[in-house]
Design a protein around this motif. Structure first.
Motif, PDB file in Angstrom:
ATOM      1  N   TRP A  29      -4.020   1.998   8.128  1.00  0.00           N
ATOM      2  CA  TRP A  29      -2.818   1.241   7.783  1.00  0.00           C
ATOM      3  C   TRP A  29      -2.899  -0.152   8.409  1.00  0.00           C
ATOM      4  O   TRP A  29      -2.602  -1.158   7.758  1.00  0.00           O
ATOM      5  N   VAL A  55       0.847  -1.192   0.000  1.00  0.00           N
ATOM      6  CA  VAL A  55       0.000   0.000   0.000  1.00  0.00           C
ATOM      7  C   VAL A  55       0.879   1.237   0.000  1.00  0.00           C
ATOM      8  O   VAL A  55       1.782   1.368   0.833  1.00  0.00           O
ATOM      9  N   VAL A  79       2.852  -0.865   4.457  1.00  0.00           N
ATOM     10  CA  VAL A  79       2.183   0.377   4.059  1.00  0.00           C
ATOM     11  C   VAL A  79       3.226   1.479   4.041  1.00  0.00           C
ATOM     12  O   VAL A  79       3.988   1.646   5.000  1.00  0.00           O
TER      13      VAL A  79
END
Length: 237
Positions: free
Chosen positions: A101, A91, A112
């Protein structure tokens, strides 16, 4: 498990609605020698499952995914299906909510990264994944997951309070969320103001708050909306 022998064998797909950022990622990764493609996010006629199927058919090793995909919605819903298909989901987001997150990690993201970080850090994560190396400290992962679990428990607690409301109390709370006063609600419902005040008092007690503003705030925080009453056989509610 066999690993790619060169970067050209590592296919990366970018799922990102910000064109300039996607182009920057694509260029940087291409220069590094990776097989990079950008997935289309059609404006109309495509569901997340359709896009996911298209991505999986391309057999990527890594997908770089934004959490906020503009008109296409929440990127979190795409993580689990991709991870289940064996894709390493990273991500890359401008969203700073660490609870989100944690949610992304809970659904299977490998890590993330913030878009505010230098591009080299994103490239470093891709390199490590391409080499089969870990990309996130255990302590950081556990901290983010803990935040998500705490928020999840909090929301479940709020939902349990909402669930205590009777259908009529839920309807009154919905009216309060619309900005209606006790007088307005009484007039619309053809009941006395005293009756509505009693209902409001019950709402505050069940939600464990001390004011109408707090009750409305709790409902908004939860994203709650009252159920729409069903129509009777004569078309009335």
């Amino acid at each position: 498990m066999n690993r790619p022998t060169s970067r050209s064998q590592v296919r990366i797909i970018i799922l990102e609605d910000h064109v300039l950022f996607a182009e920057s990622l694509e260029l940087a990764l291409t220069v590094e020698g990776y097989d990079v493609r950008r997935a289309d996010l059609p404006m109309n006629g495509s569901t997340p499952s359709t896009v996911i199927a298209s991505v999986v058919r391309q057999n990527p090793r890594i997908v770089l995914l934004d959490l906020d995909l503009g008109h296409f919605g929440d990127g979190v819903r795409m993580i689990a299906p991709l991870a289940k298909a064996g894709v390493n989901v990273v991500v890359v987001t401008a969203n700073t909510d660490r609870v989100r997150w944690g949610e992304a990690l809970r659904h299977g993201a490998r890590t993330v990264l913030s878009k505010s970080r230098p591009l080299n850090e994103i490239l470093a994560v891709v390199r490590r994944l391409g080499n089969g190396q870990p990309v996130m400290e255990v302590e950081e992962r556990e901290s983010l997951l803990r935040l998500w679990h705490q928020r999840n428990a909090e929301m479940a607690g709020l939902q349990s309070r909402i669930d205590r409301l009777t259908p009529r109390e839920a309807q009154v709370l919905g009216h309060l969320m619309e900005g209606m006063t006790v007088h307005d609600i009484a007039a619309a419902s053809v009941v006395s103001e005293a009756t509505v005040r009693t209902q409001v008092k019950a709402i505050l007690a069940k939600l464990e708050v001390t004011s109408q503003i707090a009750a409305v705030g709790l409902a908004h925080h939860l994203g709650w909306h009252p159920a729409v009453p069903a129509e009777d056989g004569r078309g009335r509610r």
